[in-house]
Design a protein around this motif. Sequence first.
Motif, PDB file in Angstrom:
ATOM      1  N   ASP A 277      -0.652-140.761  -6.592  1.00 46.87           N
ATOM      2  CA  ASP A 277       0.185-141.275  -7.682  1.00 46.87           C
ATOM      3  C   ASP A 277      -0.726-141.929  -8.721  1.00 46.87           C
ATOM      4  OD1 ASP A 277       2.162-142.273  -9.306  1.00 46.87           O
ATOM      5  OD2 ASP A 277       2.793-143.844  -7.905  1.00 46.87           O
ATOM      6  N   THR A 278      -1.370-141.124  -9.531  1.00 48.29           N
ATOM      7  CA  THR A 278      -2.445-141.609 -10.406  1.00 48.29           C
ATOM      8  C   THR A 278      -1.961-142.539 -11.506  1.00 48.29           C
ATOM      9  OG1 THR A 278      -2.237-139.629 -11.780  1.00 48.29           O
ATOM     10  CG2 THR A 278      -3.840-139.560  -9.992  1.00 48.29           C
ATOM     11  N   ASP A 279      -0.686-142.460 -11.883  1.00 44.70           N
ATOM     12  CA  ASP A 279      -0.196-143.307 -12.982  1.00 44.70           C
ATOM     13  C   ASP A 279       0.666-144.477 -12.503  1.00 44.70           C
ATOM     14  OD1 ASP A 279       1.996-141.935 -12.133  1.00 44.70           O
ATOM     15  OD2 ASP A 279       2.457-140.977 -14.063  1.00 44.70           O
ATOM     16  N   TYR A 280       0.643-144.758 -11.176  1.00 42.61           N
ATOM     17  CA  TYR A 280       1.389-145.891 -10.603  1.00 42.61           C
ATOM     18  C   TYR A 280       2.890-145.805 -10.908  1.00 42.61           C
ATOM     19  CZ  TYR A 280      -3.002-148.404  -9.681  1.00 42.61           C
ATOM     20  OH  TYR A 280      -4.224-148.787  -9.212  1.00 42.61           O
ATOM     21  N   SER A 281       3.412-144.601 -11.064  1.00 44.19           N
ATOM     22  CA  SER A 281       4.814-144.461 -11.460  1.00 44.19           C
ATOM     23  C   SER A 281       5.774-144.488 -10.281  1.00 44.19           C
ATOM     24  CB  SER A 281       5.007-143.151 -12.228  1.00 44.19           C
ATOM     25  OG  SER A 281       4.737-142.033 -11.376  1.00 44.19           O
ATOM     26  N   GLY A 282       5.268-144.345  -9.080  1.00 40.71           N
ATOM     27  CA  GLY A 282       6.138-144.265  -7.916  1.00 40.71           C
ATOM     28  C   GLY A 282       6.671-142.872  -7.675  1.00 40.71           C
ATOM     29  N   THR A 283       6.208-141.911  -8.479  1.00 47.64           N
ATOM     30  CA  THR A 283       6.598-140.511  -8.316  1.00 47.64           C
ATOM     31  C   THR A 283       5.370-139.637  -8.474  1.00 47.64           C
ATOM     32  OG1 THR A 283       7.073-140.224 -10.677  1.00 47.64           O
ATOM     33  CG2 THR A 283       8.905-140.952  -9.253  1.00 47.64           C
ATOM     34  N   LEU A 284       5.469-138.387  -7.986  1.00 50.52           N
ATOM     35  CA  LEU A 284       4.402-137.414  -8.184  1.00 50.52           C
ATOM     36  C   LEU A 284       4.899-136.323  -9.126  1.00 50.52           C
ATOM     37  CD1 LEU A 284       2.962-136.809  -4.566  1.00 50.52           C
ATOM     38  CD2 LEU A 284       2.149-138.378  -6.319  1.00 50.52           C
ATOM     39  N   ASN A 285       4.191-136.179 -10.257  1.00 46.64           N
ATOM     40  CA  ASN A 285       4.530-135.066 -11.129  1.00 46.64           C
ATOM     41  C   ASN A 285       3.799-133.808 -10.641  1.00 46.64           C
ATOM     42  OD1 ASN A 285       1.855-135.093 -12.195  1.00 46.64           O
ATOM     43  ND2 ASN A 285       2.454-136.723 -13.627  1.00 46.64           N
TER      44      ASN A 285
ATOM     45  N   GLY B  83      11.811-131.440  -2.441  1.00 44.50           N
ATOM     46  CA  GLY B  83      12.931-131.771  -3.314  1.00 44.50           C
ATOM     47  C   GLY B  83      12.461-132.654  -4.451  1.00 44.50           C
ATOM     48  N   THR B  84      12.958-132.407  -5.649  1.00 39.06           N
ATOM     49  CA  THR B  84      12.541-133.172  -6.824  1.00 39.06           C
ATOM     50  C   THR B  84      13.747-133.798  -7.509  1.00 39.06           C
ATOM     51  OG1 THR B  84      12.700-131.215  -8.251  1.00 39.06           O
ATOM     52  CG2 THR B  84      10.558-131.660  -7.202  1.00 39.06           C
ATOM     53  N   GLN B  85      13.451-134.771  -8.345  1.00 36.58           N
ATOM     54  CA  GLN B  85      14.476-135.399  -9.178  1.00 36.58           C
ATOM     55  C   GLN B  85      14.033-135.301 -10.624  1.00 36.58           C
ATOM     56  OE1 GLN B  85      15.705-139.319  -7.924  1.00 36.58           O
ATOM     57  NE2 GLN B  85      15.472-138.823  -5.730  1.00 36.58           N
ATOM     58  N   LEU B  86      15.004-135.181 -11.523  1.00 32.41           N
ATOM     59  CA  LEU B  86      14.713-135.073 -12.949  1.00 32.41           C
ATOM     60  C   LEU B  86      14.535-136.476 -13.524  1.00 32.41           C
ATOM     61  CD1 LEU B  86      14.389-132.929 -15.164  1.00 32.41           C
ATOM     62  CD2 LEU B  86      16.786-133.345 -15.792  1.00 32.41           C
TER      63      LEU B  86
ATOM     64  N   GLN C   9       8.888-141.033  -3.790  1.00 34.62           N
ATOM     65  CA  GLN C   9       8.159-141.380  -2.564  1.00 34.62           C
ATOM     66  C   GLN C   9       9.014-141.244  -1.320  1.00 34.62           C
ATOM     67  OE1 GLN C   9       6.054-145.299  -0.671  1.00 34.62           O
ATOM     68  NE2 GLN C   9       5.528-144.859  -2.782  1.00 34.62           N
ATOM     69  N   ASP C  10      10.232-141.746  -1.325  1.00 38.37           N
ATOM     70  CA  ASP C  10      11.073-141.674  -0.126  1.00 38.37           C
ATOM     71  C   ASP C  10      11.357-140.227   0.268  1.00 38.37           C
ATOM     72  OD1 ASP C  10      11.155-144.399   0.154  1.00 38.37           O
ATOM     73  OD2 ASP C  10      13.068-144.657  -0.881  1.00 38.37           O
ATOM     74  N   ASP C  11      11.561-139.344  -0.732  1.00 37.64           N
ATOM     75  CA  ASP C  11      11.795-137.933  -0.422  1.00 37.64           C
ATOM     76  C   ASP C  11      10.549-137.307   0.186  1.00 37.64           C
ATOM     77  OD1 ASP C  11      14.321-138.176  -1.469  1.00 37.64           O
ATOM     78  OD2 ASP C  11      13.811-137.334  -3.434  1.00 37.64           O
ATOM     79  N   PHE C  12       9.379-137.694  -0.312  1.00 39.82           N
ATOM     80  CA  PHE C  12       8.113-137.190   0.239  1.00 39.82           C
ATOM     81  C   PHE C  12       7.960-137.612   1.694  1.00 39.82           C
ATOM     82  CE2 PHE C  12       3.521-137.731   1.014  1.00 39.82           C
ATOM     83  CZ  PHE C  12       3.056-136.467   0.678  1.00 39.82           C
ATOM     84  N   VAL C  13       8.254-138.891   1.978  1.00 39.17           N
ATOM     85  CA  VAL C  13       8.134-139.406   3.343  1.00 39.17           C
ATOM     86  C   VAL C  13       9.088-138.675   4.279  1.00 39.17           C
ATOM     87  CG1 VAL C  13       8.442-141.442   4.795  1.00 39.17           C
ATOM     88  CG2 VAL C  13       7.308-141.659   2.581  1.00 39.17           C
ATOM     89  N   MET C  14      10.317-138.456   3.835  1.00 42.15           N
ATOM     90  CA  MET C  14      11.302-137.786   4.682  1.00 42.15           C
ATOM     91  C   MET C  14      10.909-136.329   4.930  1.00 42.15           C
ATOM     92  SD  MET C  14      14.961-139.234   3.292  1.00 42.15           S
ATOM     93  CE  MET C  14      15.834-138.162   4.438  1.00 42.15           C
TER      94      MET C  14
END
Length: 692
Positions: A194-202, A234-237, A246-251
């Motif tokens: 997560d290079t931009d500290y956003s809490g998501t992975l683009n 799974g992704t979110q817009l 992050q939670d989706d990645f962990v699951m």
Amino acid sequence: MHVLRIQLPHTLGFVTRLIYFVQLSPSTGFVCCQNSKRIKWLSINDIINERVEYMFGPELIDFIKLVLKPITQKVTEYSLEEAFFFVPRDPPRNPEEAMLKSIHITEKDVERVYADFIEHCFPSFNQTFESFKCYISKYGFDINSIRLQSLFRAFNFHLNGYLSFHEVLLGIAALEPNIGHGEFRTRFIFRYYDTDYSGTLNADEFRLLVLDMNPGASQQVIDQKVVEGMQQIGTQLINGRDEIVQDDFVMAVGSRRFRGTSCLCRSTKPIFTQITRSMAARTLKKLTSRQNMGSIIRPTPQGECVTCKEKEYTLATHSVKINSDGKIVEPIQVLNCGENRSDVLNSQMYSIDFVFNKNSAANVMLKLVRQFNKEKGTNKEPKGLLACRPVQLWNLILALYNDIDVLLNEEDKCPRVFSPCYIIGDIHGNLEDLLSLEKALWKRMPCVGSNFVFLGDYVDRGQWGLECSLYLMAFKALCPNKVTMLRGNHEVRTLQTYYTYKRECVTKYGEEYGIKIWELTNKIFDKLPVAAVVDDAIYCAHGGIPRSAQTISQINQIKRELVNPEVESAIAWEILWSDPCHAQQFIDICNFFKQNPRETGGFVRNTKRGTAFLFNEVGANGFLQQNGLTHIVRAHEVPQRGYMFHFGQKCVTIFSCSHYCGNDNACSCVLADNQVMRVIRLDTVNNAPATD
């Protein structure tokens, strides 16, 4: 004012750090903003906005913010109870405890990491990125790697820009090679990418993760796996882009919808083990302060005041029995873990784990070498240590390397040694003479009363270079404060390729393991000191004194690891290769090169070696006087009697390999004790190598 109390491990006492706010009155005549050696002035705005480079901890930023508030006093305390918060319980209470439990982390392991953390950070109690880089580089990570920023982000689960002790503890655990791949590690990996500290992975960040999972894969394969992976997770817009939360990645990782992340973010070596070894090495290091040897002016030591003499005696942690053969048997522990000195505990752990543990790599190696000496074959048909089991030997050498590497990382390039001390010359693969030296001088290892300095050239020429090297490395691992191994000119890859050591390894163990063993032993040679000083009086080196350095402090500034000393350090190369030269020979060589002997400073090109320099009495006297020394003991040449004097006994050449290359030379060494240097000659008449 900010008061911080930190409870220390082992002693259970506290150390207190104070930070003061002081307002200076102009009436005192004080002039601000003038930097000096002791004071560095910084702008408050630069501090608050974190524009100050190389800060080792965040305390200055936090304190300034504290001062700007109405309340300007703060007291905090950090106890061992807080440090042990994540020590695994049964059953584990959270993912952090479950992770530590999977690699059997105990309270003692946490205590060692805590001690290591405090020692590194104090007077700070947190790690900034600069502090983290220095810390993690001690355990095999490249301090200049661009990936350390990602690693710092992965450690920093509080996302506040600096690391607490628990973040360092859990981050180290997450990197362990054999750690279970659970929820904490999965979140650790997510933060890493997560290079931009956003809490998501683009998509770009996720691509980096997929690339590391599939090294060497083509771009087409990576593109396909990125698409498949984002679908599996799974992704979110978010802000118009498909992103992985992050939670989706962990699951997805936990349910195994997305596989292959277990290989990510793992250290090649167990860091907890390295920390234990490093702390033991630092504890066992001599408790003498480092001095600038170049500033010591004592050409003729006349003893030491009894009152002023340092007294550092402590009670050994073990009692031993010596059998009728002079061997150590039945060690028993006489100090328990309740002692209130941290260094006693660490020394004790080192003794238990390495010295008196019969199954430690060093003890196993010594036993194997001694047994091998009875069945090693002849010069015409040499055998090899565990020649039929190269994999077993490789693993044993690797374990020994891990032990000794930490010790060498704590050693100066020119360490100080104290008498009584035996100084031993070239070995050159002569295992018979080495074990004769053992029998005569250190039979009661590890409880020897003397120190030992080995002047290098352990390999080449003789048939048993590997066995001699492994024996001495094991000796060093068992007696780190008693044994100093210096590097010789033959502990260099180019020379070993030209002579016999590389060929010896390949002949004994085949191309694959022979090269691996040769390279691993050379990695130890790369870190060996190049000189030593006994009693602040006797300079010891393989070849001689350097022309490129005038002081011992300059020698100590040589970098720790020298893979190619000829290119990387002129000082080290000259120490390995130089030779003393008597007056008339020196004049003749100067005349040949059309040089005025009086204008050379005592050094001239070494025509005998084709590299480095010859030094005469003028050069020797200048080096000795500059450093407050009295004598030089070196090796590198083969005197018929095993020893030879130069410059009116100021310089001694010593050689400890008899029957060298079929000659009839003797084996000798030097004992420095009670301000007397004594040549010791060994009876090795029966050690002439058999040829049939």
